[in-house]
Structure formats: C-alpha cells, structure tokens
Design a protein around this motif. Structure first.
Motif, PDB file in Angstrom:
ATOM      1  N   LYS A  62       0.834  -1.212   0.000  1.00  0.00           N
ATOM      2  CA  LYS A  62       0.000   0.000   0.000  1.00  0.00           C
ATOM      3  C   LYS A  62       0.862   1.252   0.000  1.00  0.00           C
ATOM      4  O   LYS A  62       0.637   2.176  -0.779  1.00  0.00           O
ATOM      5  CB  LYS A  62      -0.914   0.005   1.233  1.00  0.00           C
ATOM      6  CG  LYS A  62      -2.052  -0.966   1.146  1.00  0.00           C
ATOM      7  CD  LYS A  62      -2.872  -0.950   2.418  1.00  0.00           C
ATOM      8  CE  LYS A  62      -3.868  -2.093   2.399  1.00  0.00           C
ATOM      9  NZ  LYS A  62      -4.502  -2.300   3.692  1.00  0.00           N
ATOM     10  N   ARG A  63       1.847   1.278   0.865  1.00  0.00           N
ATOM     11  CA  ARG A  63       2.690   2.473   0.980  1.00  0.00           C
ATOM     12  C   ARG A  63       3.582   2.674  -0.249  1.00  0.00           C
ATOM     13  O   ARG A  63       3.725   3.794  -0.731  1.00  0.00           O
ATOM     14  CB  ARG A  63       3.520   2.416   2.250  1.00  0.00           C
ATOM     15  CG  ARG A  63       2.684   2.686   3.494  1.00  0.00           C
ATOM     16  CD  ARG A  63       3.586   2.889   4.698  1.00  0.00           C
ATOM     17  NE  ARG A  63       2.822   3.247   5.856  1.00  0.00           N
ATOM     18  CZ  ARG A  63       2.510   4.504   6.205  1.00  0.00           C
ATOM     19  NH1 ARG A  63       2.902   5.510   5.458  1.00  0.00           N
ATOM     20  NH2 ARG A  63       1.816   4.744   7.290  1.00  0.00           N
ATOM     21  N   PHE A  64       4.187   1.618  -0.758  1.00  0.00           N
ATOM     22  CA  PHE A  64       5.058   1.741  -1.931  1.00  0.00           C
ATOM     23  C   PHE A  64       4.255   2.216  -3.141  1.00  0.00           C
ATOM     24  O   PHE A  64       4.735   3.023  -3.933  1.00  0.00           O
ATOM     25  CB  PHE A  64       5.728   0.409  -2.270  1.00  0.00           C
ATOM     26  CG  PHE A  64       6.953   0.082  -1.460  1.00  0.00           C
ATOM     27  CD1 PHE A  64       7.018   0.316  -0.097  1.00  0.00           C
ATOM     28  CD2 PHE A  64       8.042  -0.505  -2.069  1.00  0.00           C
ATOM     29  CE1 PHE A  64       8.146  -0.017   0.635  1.00  0.00           C
ATOM     30  CE2 PHE A  64       9.180  -0.838  -1.347  1.00  0.00           C
ATOM     31  CZ  PHE A  64       9.229  -0.590   0.012  1.00  0.00           C
ATOM     32  N   ARG A  65       3.042   1.687  -3.301  1.00  0.00           N
ATOM     33  CA  ARG A  65       2.222   2.074  -4.454  1.00  0.00           C
ATOM     34  C   ARG A  65       1.815   3.533  -4.392  1.00  0.00           C
ATOM     35  O   ARG A  65       1.602   4.167  -5.420  1.00  0.00           O
ATOM     36  CB  ARG A  65       0.991   1.177  -4.555  1.00  0.00           C
ATOM     37  CG  ARG A  65       1.360  -0.230  -5.039  1.00  0.00           C
ATOM     38  CD  ARG A  65       0.207  -1.160  -5.042  1.00  0.00           C
ATOM     39  NE  ARG A  65      -0.791  -0.754  -6.029  1.00  0.00           N
ATOM     40  CZ  ARG A  65      -1.972  -1.348  -6.139  1.00  0.00           C
ATOM     41  NH1 ARG A  65      -2.309  -2.346  -5.348  1.00  0.00           N
ATOM     42  NH2 ARG A  65      -2.826  -0.929  -7.058  1.00  0.00           N
ATOM     43  N   LEU A  66       1.698   4.070  -3.202  1.00  0.00           N
ATOM     44  CA  LEU A  66       1.317   5.479  -3.051  1.00  0.00           C
ATOM     45  C   LEU A  66       2.514   6.419  -2.964  1.00  0.00           C
ATOM     46  O   LEU A  66       2.472   7.535  -3.479  1.00  0.00           O
ATOM     47  CB  LEU A  66       0.452   5.663  -1.803  1.00  0.00           C
ATOM     48  CG  LEU A  66      -0.943   5.048  -1.874  1.00  0.00           C
ATOM     49  CD1 LEU A  66      -1.618   5.099  -0.512  1.00  0.00           C
ATOM     50  CD2 LEU A  66      -1.788   5.741  -2.930  1.00  0.00           C
TER      51      LEU A  66
END
Length: 184
Positions: free
Chosen positions: A17-21
């Motif tokens: 989730k964090r890497f994609r954002l």
C-alpha cells in the motif's frame, strides 16, 4: 500459516500500500511497523534490509498478478486474454486504490537498489512476454514483442494518467484504443 509468516504477510501488505502510493524511498520500516502494530525490529527480522523487502514485495506482486491473470484467461481466446490483461491492470487502480506497484517502482528504477530494480524489470519483461505470446498464439500481430511492449507501456502510462486525473475513463479510453486492432 504460522505467526512469523503471518506477520511477514502483514508487513508485505502494508508495504505494498505504501510503496504504491509513496514509492520506495517514501516508506520507512518505522511506518510499516506502526501499520502492523509491531516493533521496527520485527520488520527487520523478516526483512533485514529494505532491498530484501522490496524484492520480496515485487516477487509476491508478480506472482499474484499472474495467478489472477491465469484465473481470468483459462480457455479464453487471444482477444479475450488481451482484454483480461487490460482489466487486470485497471483493477490495480480501481480496487487497489493506486497505480501498479511496479509502475511506481519502475519510475524510480534508476535509483533503486540493483536487486529491486532487477525484480521490477523482471515483472515488466514477464508482462511483455505474456502479451507477446498471446499475440503470437492468436496470429494477431506480425511484430508481437514490439506490440506487446507498446500495449504494456500504454496501459502503464494510462494508469498513471488516470490516477493523476482521478478519472478511470482515461484508462478505459486508452485500453480500448490500444486493443482496437486486436478486436474479434
């Protein structure tokens, strides 16, 4: 699943989730630990270095992507497979709430640790090979690898643009246009 592997999966879920954002460098182990309600040392236990986390995350993402693609395409015709491929990319944005993990990391690839950049490259090479094999198998193209690279690049770019504009119809229009020559 044992507690260790369950924690590792939770860390990978939070990291995805964090890497994609936020991209690779926009994420810290401390943030992931907070997301999963563990100590930062626990994140390091499962993934000693951020590069280890990045490689594991890309490998899991790739495996899940191709498992999902296989479930969508079964005995489908080549044209149906191409539409399913475009739908899988779309789902990354619509259901995942962010662009493709490897699209985000690909934009950072020149600054990523070599192992992570190789994993991202492997994801894209596998995508191009898969689309190319569909184009060859259906005799849909006289330059299947070139067309496959064009399709993957267009869909990835369309994801970024649709996300930036907060408008999935931008993705849909690009997907329709790029797949038009391959309609039944």
């Amino acid at each position: 699943m044992n507690a260790q592997s369950a924690t590792a999966e939770q860390i990978l879920d939070a990291a995805e989730k964090r890497f994609r954002l936020n991209g690779y460098y926009g994420v810290s182990f401390r943030e992931l630990a907070d997301d999963v309600s563990v100590k930062s040392a626990s994140v390091h236990y499962h993934f000693p270095a951020k590069a280890d986390l990045g490689v594991a995350l890309v490998k899991r993402y790739r495996n899940r992507f191709f498992e999902d693609l296989a479930s969508r395409t079964g005995a489908a015709t080549p044209r149906q497979k191409l539409r399913a491929f475009a739908a899988a990319y779309r789902d990354a944005l619509e259901k995942g709430g962010a662009i493709c993990l490897c699209g985000m990391l690909g934009a950072e690839s020149s600054g990523l640790p070599k192992a992570v950049a190789r994993a991202v490259r492997g994801f894209f090479e596998a995508n191009i090979a898969w689309v190319g094999s569909v184009l060859e198998g259906g005799s849909l193209s006289d330059a299947p690898q070139d067309d496959a690279a064009l399709i993957v690049a267009t869909l990835q770019g369309a994801l970024i643009l649709a996300s930036s504009l907060d408008d999935l119809s931008v993705y849909d229009a690009a997907a329709r246009r790029i797949l038009r020559p391959f309609r039944a």
